[in-house]
Design an enzyme around this catalytic site. Sequence first.
Site, PDB file in Angstrom:
ATOM      1  N   LYS A 115      -6.098 -11.246 -10.390  1.00 50.70           N
ATOM      2  CA  LYS A 115      -7.297 -11.336  -9.549  1.00 50.70           C
ATOM      3  C   LYS A 115      -8.350 -10.328  -9.997  1.00 50.70           C
ATOM      4  O   LYS A 115      -8.012  -9.232 -10.434  1.00 50.70           O
ATOM      5  CB  LYS A 115      -6.929 -11.032  -8.090  1.00 50.70           C
ATOM      6  N   LYS A 158       0.824  -1.214   0.000  1.00 45.50           N
ATOM      7  CA  LYS A 158       0.000   0.000   0.000  1.00 45.50           C
ATOM      8  C   LYS A 158       0.858   1.264   0.000  1.00 45.50           C
ATOM      9  O   LYS A 158       0.427   2.287  -0.517  1.00 45.50           O
ATOM     10  CB  LYS A 158      -0.973   0.007   1.175  1.00 45.50           C
ATOM     11  N   LYS A 199     -11.492  -4.682  -7.451  1.00 49.30           N
ATOM     12  CA  LYS A 199     -12.424  -3.564  -7.357  1.00 49.30           C
ATOM     13  C   LYS A 199     -11.891  -2.344  -8.101  1.00 49.30           C
ATOM     14  O   LYS A 199     -12.634  -1.474  -8.485  1.00 49.30           O
ATOM     15  CB  LYS A 199     -12.595  -3.158  -5.884  1.00 49.30           C
TER      16      LYS A 199
END
Length: 336
Positions: free
Chosen positions: A200, A118, A203
């Site tokens: 994957k 992150k 979102k």
Amino acid sequence: MSELSTDRKTILSGMQPSGELGIGHVAGALRNWVKLQNEYDSLFCVVDQHAITVRQEPAKLRKRTLDIAAMYIAAGIDPEQSVVFVQSHVPEHVQLAWVLTCMTGMGECARMTQFKDKSESNADNINVGLFTYPILMAADILVYNADLVPVGQDQKQHLELARNLAERFNHHYSQTFTVPEPYIPEVGGKIMSLQEPTKKMSKSDPNQNASIWLIDTDDQIRNKIKRAVTDSGSDIVYNEELRPGVSNMMSLYHIATGKSFADIEQEFAGTSGYAPFKEAVGEALVGYIRPIRERFLEVRADKDGLDKILHAGAEQARARARKTLRKVHKKIGFVE
Ligand code: TRP
């Protein structure tokens, strides 16, 4: 809740109100929560305080917090049976997090792989909250003495910290916290991008055709599946490495129907080309998502009803969290 909760083991889990609601939320996590809620004393929170470790627009955060809560209910979490609440409504989490923060080494946070990831993807906002995020997560869990925490594989390292902190506190003071176990569901819930099946489903994927959203219409779902990237070849066999596209379709079909991969292979043995299979996957998904979407829209439209559920959930959660926090404060030497 009442008497039963003393005999049954406790589970707690949470989701961040960031990003859109995808099929992954339901298939990867909620499906399991719904099953577990019958056997466990269950608490499910919307972790809005975790969400602000990256920048959020206030209006969107507000909307998504309610969206997530409504999705829990739409997917089958029963607020009569489980405690459904918003993290920021229970300030005891943060209060416990402070105590735990003072017992956590800088190095323990620095080695978290999610922090490293992150900080790379949010290089312009590497804030201290992003760094101490796993300590707040530990507090979410420990403040209820949860025995079991259903999470994805990516949260395993955070859970390890929660376990270490529980043990550390118990060792320094006296037995206080339950040491929580992770509950990581079997794969079959791993869902890949419809456009790049080696990645994957995410979102944050800018390609709208890559993901299935909870509020997609029946036709949008059918079309996305029709356009999904499959592999060269034409038979329906499960092989994530060699046939990622078809394997992903099989995972989605498995989620929607509960059929095993072996059964799916048999069902489509001998069909020529992917088209009939994809059509079946599309229809199965439509059937799976439609009732959840309809319930979601209903729950979400009843603003007062949802407020009531979250208010009652916060009350119940606070009563429990307060007890733990009081004990902790006493043990560490805070004056009552
Ligand atoms: N960090 C978790 C995630 O991103 C969300 C979370 C916060 C959580 N607190 C929790 C999950 C407590 C389980 C228990 O998925």
